[in-house]
Design a protein around this motif. Structure first.
Motif, short mmCIF file in Angstrom:
data_model
loop_
_atom_site.label_atom_id
_atom_site.label_comp_id
_atom_site.label_asym_id
_atom_site.label_seq_id
_atom_site.Cartn_x
_atom_site.Cartn_y
_atom_site.Cartn_z
N LEU A 184 1.12 -0.74 -0.04
CA LEU A 184 -0.05 0.30 -0.22
C LEU A 184 0.80 1.69 0.18
O LEU A 184 0.22 2.88 -0.66
CB LEU A 184 -0.70 0.06 1.29
N ASP A 185 2.25 1.28 0.09
CA ASP A 185 3.10 2.35 0.38
C ASP A 185 3.20 2.67 -0.55
O ASP A 185 3.39 3.20 -1.65
CB ASP A 185 4.34 2.21 1.15
N GLU A 186 3.74 1.56 -1.53
CA GLU A 186 3.85 1.92 -3.48
C GLU A 186 3.01 2.49 -3.83
O GLU A 186 3.20 2.95 -4.79
CB GLU A 186 4.03 0.58 -3.58
N LEU A 187 1.66 1.70 -3.33
CA LEU A 187 0.72 2.34 -3.73
C LEU A 187 0.36 3.49 -3.80
O LEU A 187 -0.09 4.46 -4.73
CB LEU A 187 -0.88 1.37 -3.76
N ARG A 188 0.54 4.37 -2.35
CA ARG A 188 -0.15 5.27 -1.90
C ARG A 188 1.34 6.43 -2.78
O ARG A 188 0.75 7.52 -3.56
CB ARG A 188 0.11 5.65 -1.07
N GLU A 189 2.23 5.99 -3.31
CA GLU A 189 3.39 6.86 -4.02
C GLU A 189 2.83 6.89 -5.31
O GLU A 189 2.84 7.89 -5.48
CB GLU A 189 4.89 6.21 -4.01
N LEU A 190 2.19 5.84 -6.36
CA LEU A 190 2.10 6.02 -7.19
C LEU A 190 1.01 6.56 -7.46
O LEU A 190 0.44 7.53 -8.13
CB LEU A 190 0.68 4.53 -7.79
N GLN A 191 0.06 6.92 -6.55
CA GLN A 191 -1.57 7.54 -6.56
C GLN A 191 -0.99 9.04 -6.17
O GLN A 191 -1.50 10.56 -7.13
CB GLN A 191 -2.41 7.14 -5.57
#
Length: 213
Positions: free
Chosen positions: A168-175
């Motif tokens: 989810l950290d990776e997804l937040r960064e992408l968002q």
């Protein structure tokens, strides 16, 4: 859960990342193999009524196994997040994503407060507790031991993180990186997986009829 490695080149940096549950994939393959063995045996050796029951049972069971094990997937790209759950596929432009959380399950929230579960990113409370213990050891200056000692490269202290939390950290960064892009604007789109639902309904109805008859 797997994801392609980040690259320094812009084109590869925004390549789609795919997240799936390896345990679910393995379990799904084993369940399908079991269903094929039992159903095949009934079709070969059973009487006419048994064969019809086997066909109806396979129509009902196989799509459900596929839906809950092989189908779930999350794909994250430069402009949008695609969430494939057992019975629905949700396309979320990054601008429509308000938050991503992982408590007892992984979830994505839209700007209007709608919540969608991320089936392919399961939360392991046991893994999270282990990571928290390792983080406490690291904070106390003691060595972190064990194969589950995943270190977050974004912190100086190398604080251990559970797999779902790191994802989810990776997804937040992408968002955060993609929300302002022109192609990341728009409203969420939800589509039902009729290829899963239709055979399930047909199989369920056929089973009821065969049992009553």
């Amino acid at each position: 859960m797997t994801s392609p490695e980040q690259s320094s080149t812009p084109r590869e940096q925004y390549a789609d990342r795919s997240y799936r549950s390896p345990a679910a994939l393995v379990g799904g393959v084993l369940l399908l193999a079991l269903a094929a063995w039992l159903g095949g045996d009934a079709l070969v050796r059973g009487a006419a009524h048994t064969r019809l029951t086997a066909v109806a049972g396979l129509l009902f069971v196989v799509p459900l196994v596929v839906a809950f094990t092989l189908r779930p997937q999350v794909r994250a790209g430069a402009d949008r997040l695609l969430v494939r759950n057992p019975f629905r596929t949700i396309t979320l432009p990054w601008a429509a994503v308000a938050d991503l959380r992982a408590s007892f399950s992984s979830e994505v929230f839209t700007a209007d407060g709608t919540k969608y579960q991320l089936w392919s990113i399961p939360v392991s409370l046991r893994q999270r507790k282990k990571a928290n213990r390792q983080a406490q050891r690291a904070a106390a200056g003691r060595p972190v031991r064990g194969r589950g000692a995943h270190l977050d490269p974004g912190t100086e202290a190398g604080v251990p993180r559970a797999a779902a939390d790191r994802t989810l950290d990776e997804l937040r960064e992408l968002q955060e990186r993609g929300a302002a892009r022109e192609g990341a604007q728009g409203a969420p789109v939800v589509k039902w997986a009729y290829e899963i639902l239709a055979p399930c309904v047909v199989g369920a109805v056929a089973l009821v009829v065969l049992v009553v008859v």
